[in-house]
Enzyme design. Structure first.
Site: not given
Ligand code: 3I7
Length: 335
Positions: A21, A24-25, A132
């Site tokens: 959404g 970006k990670v 969630d």
């Molecule tokens: N479904 C997860 C996609 C990757 O997202 C993350 C990866 C890491 C991660 C990856 N490696 N270590 C931590 C940490 C946090 C997220 C995250 O919070 N994503 C997200 C959640 C809600 C909305 C938008 C993005």
């Protein structure tokens, strides 16, 4: 040259490892320890109505410190961006792991589900409901341990966990009947339902309630009727049934889950859900930080214990991670 001046000299950015959404990670290296981290980058201008969700997540993750919750190390907020520096989970989403294996054996599902129960028992004990819970929000670290992420929809009711909630949120296929019916609900009970869907997905490789049309999906959830494959053990069927109770007052509670026979099988002990992180600060980490910054240990202890979620907080937690993994408690490039 780093595209973000706010990170220069602190983190060395590498490739994008995930997105969802509005965020970006990216993988990054923490300059002082050399440890890998994940940096969740959000542009305020494109957040729109999701802005409160980011602030909810940041405040919740500052409160939560547990071996099965993705650790927040640092928050950097600028005029246009949020950066959340998080624990790195190199093995990706539980969702992809289940897909890669079609479905999991009871033994493997049990190992994961015990970790999920531990994480949820902990956040509930801290007054939070996640709201969630799903395999996409459970990541695997380098030791195949689960780490819960995405607290953007979590709730910390002012009146405590027995206070009713109203906001309909989360992912439809994991949402409880009382939630999709628009009734008021308890966050803890809704989380227990989602955990039932999660356990079903671990053991079967598909969802108990599924439909392309939301209204039809909601009708199936409200009916509480789902197929249980014949090859599921009676104990698994019974545990799933205790969680997928349409009446939330008849649903099993997290307390009962902790010592449930299915979770205790393979001669296991009850789920150890308390945080493994100690309240007192680690002496070795404080010493290394004091030497590095040329401060007394006492002054360093006072600074670290403020937990401002600045670079010092990140460096402390990453030194602690190194120690917990048996690596030297040392910082790079001394001044
Ligand atoms: N479904 C997860 C996609 C990757 O997202 C993350 C990866 C890491 C991660 C990856 N490696 N270590 C931590 C940490 C946090 C997220 C995250 O919070 N994503 C997200 C959640 C809600 C909305 C938008 C993005």
């Amino acid at each position: 040259m780093s595209q973000f001046t706010e990170l220069r000299g602190l983190y060395h950015l590498r490739e994008t490892i995930g997105s969802g959404g509005f965020a970006k990670v990216k993988l990054a290296y923490h300059a002082l320890t050399g440890e890998k981290v994940a940096i969740k980058i959000m542009d305020k201008r494109s957040l729109g109505e999701d802005l409160p969700r980011v602030k909810t997540e940041i405040e919740a993750m500052k409160d939560l410190c547990h071996q099965h919750i993705c650790k927040l190390y640092q928050v950097i907020e600028t005029e246009t961006k949020f950066f959340m520096i998080l624990e790195y989970c190199p093995e990706g989403e539980l969702f992809d792991y289940i897909v890669s294996k079609d479905k999991l054996s009871e033994e493997e599902a049990r190992v994961f589900f015990r970790q999920i129960v531990a994480a949820v028992a902990y956040i509930h004990s801290q007054g939070y409901a996640h709201r969630d819970l799903k395999p996409e929000n459970l990541l695997l670290d380098e030791d195949q341990n689960l780490k819960l992420i995405d607290f953007g929809l979590c709730a910390k009711p002012k009146g405590g966990m027995d206070s009713q909630l109203f906001t309909c949120c989360g992912s439809p296929a994991y949402a409880a009947p009382e939630l999709v019916s628009g009734r008021e609900y308890l966050g803890s009970e809704a989380d227990l339902w989602s955990m039932g869907i999660l356990l079903y997905a671990l053991l079967c490789g598909y969802l108990p309630f599924d439909d392309d049309k939301i209204p039809s999906l909601y009708k199936k959830i409200q009916s509480g009727k789902y197929d249980t494959p014949s090859w599921l053990s009676d104990e698994s069927k019974s545990l799933i049934a205790s969680m997928l109770q349409v009446d939330p007052k008849r649903r099993v509670t997290i307390r009962h889950l902790l010592a449930h026979p299915w979770l205790m099988a393979d001669a296991q002990c009850p789920v150890e859900w308390h945080s493994k992180y100690k309240r007192c600060l680690d002496e070795d980490c404080l010493t290394e930080l004091a030497v590095h910054y040329g401060k007394t240990k006492k002054d360093m202890e006072a600074s670290v214990s403020e937990f401002k979620f600045d670079y010092l907080t990140a460096t402390y937690f990453l030194l602690l991670e190194k120690k917990m993994k048996g690596r030297p408690v040392r910082l790079l490039n001394k001044i």
